[in-house]
Scaffold this active site. Structure first.
Site, PDB file in Angstrom:
ATOM      1  N   LYS A 155       0.854  -0.997   0.126  1.00 22.17           N
ATOM      2  CA  LYS A 155       0.142  -0.053   0.063  1.00 22.17           C
ATOM      3  C   LYS A 155       0.875   1.263   0.263  1.00 22.17           C
ATOM      4  O   LYS A 155       2.047   1.161   0.531  1.00 22.17           O
ATOM      5  CB  LYS A 155      -0.971   0.012   1.156  1.00 22.17           C
ATOM      6  CG  LYS A 155      -0.227   0.495   2.377  1.00 22.17           C
ATOM      7  CD  LYS A 155      -1.307   0.622   3.637  1.00 22.17           C
ATOM      8  CE  LYS A 155      -0.716   1.187   4.875  1.00 22.17           C
ATOM      9  NZ  LYS A 155      -0.361   2.295   4.879  1.00 22.17           N
ATOM     10  N   ASP A 184      -1.643  -6.323   2.811  1.00 23.23           N
ATOM     11  CA  ASP A 184      -1.822  -5.298   3.840  1.00 23.23           C
ATOM     12  C   ASP A 184      -1.372  -6.175   5.257  1.00 23.23           C
ATOM     13  O   ASP A 184      -2.144  -7.056   5.658  1.00 23.23           O
ATOM     14  CB  ASP A 184      -3.621  -5.137   4.054  1.00 23.23           C
ATOM     15  CG  ASP A 184      -3.977  -4.372   5.077  1.00 23.23           C
ATOM     16  OD1 ASP A 184      -2.968  -4.148   6.142  1.00 23.23           O
ATOM     17  OD2 ASP A 184      -4.911  -3.704   5.300  1.00 23.23           O
ATOM     18  N   HIS A 185      -0.426  -5.749   5.715  1.00 30.74           N
ATOM     19  CA  HIS A 185       0.064  -6.536   6.864  1.00 30.74           C
ATOM     20  C   HIS A 185      -0.944  -6.871   8.031  1.00 30.74           C
ATOM     21  O   HIS A 185      -0.409  -7.764   8.960  1.00 30.74           O
ATOM     22  CB  HIS A 185       1.473  -5.985   7.304  1.00 30.74           C
ATOM     23  CG  HIS A 185       1.062  -4.673   8.263  1.00 30.74           C
ATOM     24  ND1 HIS A 185       1.088  -3.247   7.536  1.00 30.74           N
ATOM     25  CD2 HIS A 185       1.127  -4.589   9.551  1.00 30.74           C
ATOM     26  CE1 HIS A 185       1.099  -2.418   8.496  1.00 30.74           C
ATOM     27  NE2 HIS A 185       1.116  -3.063   9.614  1.00 30.74           N
ATOM     28  N   LYS A 189      -1.487 -10.739  10.792  1.00 26.21           N
ATOM     29  CA  LYS A 189      -1.505 -10.641  12.236  1.00 26.21           C
ATOM     30  C   LYS A 189      -2.455 -11.831  12.713  1.00 26.21           C
ATOM     31  O   LYS A 189      -3.280 -11.955  12.510  1.00 26.21           O
ATOM     32  CB  LYS A 189      -1.801  -9.283  13.003  1.00 26.21           C
ATOM     33  CG  LYS A 189      -1.171  -8.097  12.760  1.00 26.21           C
ATOM     34  CD  LYS A 189      -1.283  -7.015  13.126  1.00 26.21           C
ATOM     35  CE  LYS A 189      -0.463  -5.666  12.954  1.00 26.21           C
ATOM     36  NZ  LYS A 189       0.827  -5.824  13.423  1.00 26.21           N
ATOM     37  N   GLU A 223      -2.013   5.045  17.645  1.00 21.96           N
ATOM     38  CA  GLU A 223      -0.618   5.052  17.341  1.00 21.96           C
ATOM     39  C   GLU A 223       0.102   6.005  18.346  1.00 21.96           C
ATOM     40  O   GLU A 223      -0.356   7.294  18.333  1.00 21.96           O
ATOM     41  CB  GLU A 223      -0.149   5.268  15.810  1.00 21.96           C
ATOM     42  CG  GLU A 223      -0.501   3.954  14.876  1.00 21.96           C
ATOM     43  CD  GLU A 223      -0.315   4.571  13.410  1.00 21.96           C
ATOM     44  OE1 GLU A 223       0.841   3.923  13.053  1.00 21.96           O
ATOM     45  OE2 GLU A 223      -0.789   5.266  12.718  1.00 21.96           O
ATOM     46  N   ASP A 242      -4.257   6.630   4.860  1.00 21.33           N
ATOM     47  CA  ASP A 242      -3.162   5.691   5.180  1.00 21.33           C
ATOM     48  C   ASP A 242      -3.575   4.732   6.112  1.00 21.33           C
ATOM     49  O   ASP A 242      -3.054   3.629   6.010  1.00 21.33           O
ATOM     50  CB  ASP A 242      -2.115   6.428   5.902  1.00 21.33           C
ATOM     51  CG  ASP A 242      -0.892   5.939   6.468  1.00 21.33           C
ATOM     52  OD1 ASP A 242      -0.266   5.502   5.735  1.00 21.33           O
ATOM     53  OD2 ASP A 242      -0.489   5.991   7.729  1.00 21.33           O
ATOM     54  N   HIS A 247      -6.291  -0.626   6.435  1.00 25.64           N
ATOM     55  CA  HIS A 247      -6.422  -1.476   7.461  1.00 25.64           C
ATOM     56  C   HIS A 247      -7.538  -1.535   8.244  1.00 25.64           C
ATOM     57  O   HIS A 247      -8.115  -2.863   8.543  1.00 25.64           O
ATOM     58  CB  HIS A 247      -5.382  -0.961   8.466  1.00 25.64           C
ATOM     59  CG  HIS A 247      -3.857  -0.744   8.060  1.00 25.64           C
ATOM     60  ND1 HIS A 247      -3.535  -1.826   7.045  1.00 25.64           N
ATOM     61  CD2 HIS A 247      -2.662  -0.145   8.395  1.00 25.64           C
ATOM     62  CE1 HIS A 247      -2.142  -1.478   6.881  1.00 25.64           C
ATOM     63  NE2 HIS A 247      -1.961  -0.466   7.603  1.00 25.64           N
ATOM     64  N   LYS A 347      -2.432   9.436  15.058  1.00 28.00           N
ATOM     65  CA  LYS A 347      -0.905   9.334  15.629  1.00 28.00           C
ATOM     66  C   LYS A 347      -0.802  10.306  16.864  1.00 28.00           C
ATOM     67  O   LYS A 347      -1.771  11.009  16.982  1.00 28.00           O
ATOM     68  CB  LYS A 347      -0.248  10.009  14.344  1.00 28.00           C
ATOM     69  CG  LYS A 347      -0.014   8.843  13.089  1.00 28.00           C
ATOM     70  CD  LYS A 347       0.698   9.241  12.062  1.00 28.00           C
ATOM     71  CE  LYS A 347       1.242   8.298  11.046  1.00 28.00           C
ATOM     72  NZ  LYS A 347       1.772   7.145  11.697  1.00 28.00           N
TER      73      LYS A 347
END
Length: 495
Positions: A155, A184-185, A189, A223, A242, A247, A347
């Site tokens: 991405k 998409d990491h 998970k 985050e 983002d 996600h 963030k």
């Protein structure tokens, strides 16, 4: 356990000198290697434009493994054998000679193994190079066997619906859809993968997974870090593009999807896509009513002073880019009609936290004097790996007094072995040809369709209702107001 691959595998990483390669890709491949999950015959071609000393390059990758691998420092003998499989190719992504050189190496590998094996091309590069590299792979016939060759694209996949469609069309003219792995990491998970098992293998929960019993759902990814060195990219992206478009939208799909007919990549991706198509479209009025955007100001995170977003490197001093976004949306289908889904990300927040909260409705049985707290199911993705169910229980004693208690499933308690990192699972799936955890073209476009009305409205009114929040907090008060009357506040893991 998946069967060990028998096909030789040639793994090419474009962008080999980047942070992703050092922190994630090489440590993941090394862990797969020491756990005997890679084929006996494999090689890793690392391509980048910098001229490097081979020994220095390998030592730098070793440093990445020692620092970031879940298995700790590499065993010297295992590393030595693994490092022999790493080959660095210096070359400009835009120059034909780079691909001529790579083709020679791949042909040499095939001759050595006496078999045309798997070819995986990982694009660990800036978005502007995706089409350049894809075109070169196509032109030089490096990725021309649909059954064996795969490209992995990180991405962001496009910057809006039009660019995503354009990129999809571009790739579709050169590769079969089954060759394209949009990564998409988050989907790799362990806790995210476990949601499907939790829902569809445990019948005690699935009958309750609908509008009759669930009051609302919260999906929150907070985050602690700010934009750091990513200011140049982030200022043209923002939290919505983002994080939410990919996600959080994927987490929404796993929570809300119907049970697929089988554990099959296409059926699962069909079910996820259907969720996004059922999301109620946002009107401009809905955007300002149901979506909150904000930007962090100067503050402290973990006692460290954090500058305001507009003071970060490569960020415009007049930027209206959101570093926080929260929204309320509805899924207009029979299962979820009227149930609000709340999503939040930001963030420079108080702590790192990724949680999904399934809040059940109040009990209809009003026979106790004490207030009864509704049941709540918590799925914690990070940093804690946990599934917890809140329910009422009688306090020991002579009186009928109730108190909410939690029944916890903790990964570290149930499983003593270290859990594989997301990239380990995803890279192995690519080599195995399993696309279950990767996004299909129509999934990507469906996700963009959900957020495009928000993007367009914010573009038209760039400063309207842009809130501010202090770095080191949980975001603006307006995000909490968004939850009413369903909840008083966002669920937060204890500090």
């Amino acid at each position: 356990m998946k069967p060990k691959k028998v096909f030789p595998s040639a793994i090419t990483i474009f962008g080999a000198k980047g942070d992703l390669t050092r922190r994630k890709l090489i440590p993941a491949l090394y862990n797969l290697y020491i756990e005997n999950r890679l084929p006996e015959a494999f090689t890793i071609y690392c391509v980048d434009f910098l001229t490097v000393d081979m020994d220095a390059f390998r030592n730098d990758l070793l440093g990445g493994i020692n620092e970031f691998s879940r298995n700790g420092k590499a065993d010297p003998k295992q590393w030595e054998t693994f490092a022999e499989r790493i080959c660095y190719l210096q070359g400009d992504f835009t120059h034909p000679d780079t691909y001529t050189q790579l083709k020679s190496k791949l042909d040499e590998f095939d001759m050595k193994t006496e078999k045309r094996g798997i070819r995986m091309f990982y694009f660990a590069v800036a978005p502007r190079f995706i089409e350049v590299i894809a075109e070169a792979l196509y032109t030089h016939k490096l990725c021309n066997k649909a059954a064996l060759d795969r490209i992995v694209v990180e991405k962001p996949f496009g910057s809006d619906l039009n660019t995503a469609k354009k990129l999809n069309r571009f790739l579709a003219k050169r590769f079969a859809e089954k060759q394209i792995y949009r990564i998409d990491h988050y989907l790799g998970k362990e806790t995210v993968q476990n949601i499907m098992a939790f829902r569809f293998a445990n019948y005690v929960f699935e009958p309750l997974w609908n509008k009759k019993y669930i009051d609302h759902v919260q999906i929150s990814v907070a985050e602690q870090v700010g934009v750091g060195k990513r200011g140049g990219y982030y200022d043209s992206s923002g939290a919505l593009r983002d994080m939410i478009q990919n996600h959080l939208m994927q987490l929404l799909c796993i929570v809300a999807m119907e049970c697929p007919g089988a554990y099959d990549a296409e059926k699962i991706r069909d079910a996820k896509t259907k969720v996004m198509k059922d999301v109620r479209p946002f009107t401009p009025t809905d955007v300002f009513k149901n979506v909150i955007r904000a930007q962090y100001t100067a503050g402290e995170v973990n006692s460290a002073v954090v500058p305001s977003y507009r003071e970060e490197a490569q960020v415009s001093s007049k930027s209206n880019t959101e570093t926080f976004a929260a929204m309320r949306l509805f899924i207009d289908n029979e299962r979820w009609e009227g149930v609000p889904f709340f999503m939040r990300t930001g963030k420079s927040m108080t702590r790192q936290s990724s949680v999904i909260v399934i809040q059940f409705k109040d009990s209809p049985h009003k026979i106790f004097k004490d207030d009864v707290v509704p049941n709540r199911l918590l799925i914690s993705i990070q940093p804690e790996l946990e599934i917890s169910l809140l329910f009422e229980s009688k306090v020991p004693g002579l009186d009928m007094k109730l108190l909410p208690v939690e029944m916890d499933f903790m990964y570290q308690d149930a499983y003593k072995e270290s859990l594989p990192e997301a990239y380990e699972a995803l890279l192995l799936d690519v080599l195995e040809g399993d696309a279950t955890l990767f996004m299909r073209a129509d999934q990507v476009e469906a996700a963009w369709k959900v957020v495009m009305p928000i993007i367009d409205t914010w573009k038209k009114y760039p400063a309207k209702q842009l809130r501010l929040y202090k770095a080191g907090t949980w975001g603006p008060d307006a995000a909490t107001t968004l939850l009413k009357p369903y909840a008083k506040d966002w669920f937060r893991l204890s500090n």
